[in-house]
Design an enzyme around this catalytic site. Sequence first.
Site, PDB file in Angstrom:
ATOM      1  N   GLU A 251      39.740  22.309  39.065  1.00  0.00           N
ATOM      2  CA  GLU A 251      40.458  23.583  39.094  1.00  0.00           C
ATOM      3  C   GLU A 251      39.580  24.705  39.649  1.00  0.00           C
ATOM      4  O   GLU A 251      40.056  25.551  40.402  1.00  0.00           O
ATOM      5  CB  GLU A 251      40.975  23.947  37.702  1.00  0.00           C
TER       6      GLU A 251
ATOM      7  N   PRO B 206      59.043  30.076  26.668  1.00  0.00           N
ATOM      8  CA  PRO B 206      59.752  29.928  25.391  1.00  0.00           C
ATOM      9  C   PRO B 206      59.412  28.649  24.627  1.00  0.00           C
ATOM     10  O   PRO B 206      59.355  28.664  23.410  1.00  0.00           O
ATOM     11  CB  PRO B 206      61.226  29.945  25.782  1.00  0.00           C
TER      12      PRO B 206
ATOM     13  N   GLU C  38      43.148  36.223  44.310  1.00  0.00           N
ATOM     14  CA  GLU C  38      41.846  36.778  44.658  1.00  0.00           C
ATOM     15  C   GLU C  38      40.797  36.102  43.785  1.00  0.00           C
ATOM     16  O   GLU C  38      41.090  35.642  42.686  1.00  0.00           O
ATOM     17  CB  GLU C  38      41.845  38.292  44.404  1.00  0.00           C
TER      18      GLU C  38
END
Length: 132
Positions: free
Chosen positions: A52, A76, A102
């Site tokens: 990631e 939810p 960014e």
Amino acid sequence: MRIVRAAAAVVVGADGRLLLIRRGTDPQRGRWSVPGGRVEPGETVAEAAVREAFEETGARVRAGRELGMVRVPGGPDVVYEVHDVAATYLGGTLRPGDDADEVRWVAPAELSALPTTDGLLEHLARFGIPVR
């Protein structure tokens, strides 16, 4: 309630600055946070944090110890169980990618002036990362 396992890379540079991304998608679009996302099937938390970080920032990092876990509401019926991993910056050309608008290095003194994701500064402080 569906729990989604996720990982985030907490990358502190040699100069004490923190590698952050501005989220390009919900939840919390437009706010600054550490790079992270879902743990893919067959992946460890450390592997997901490294992947990631690269996908969102272009940075190559090495995963260290797990700092802790936080639960982040994702809608939810969804809660993200985010495992924060200390990571060492190895290099790379920073560029926003994947879910980031960014990417930049941020000094601890700058953090309070940024719109950060809910609870980020408190969690980082709890993990021993300077935030002021």
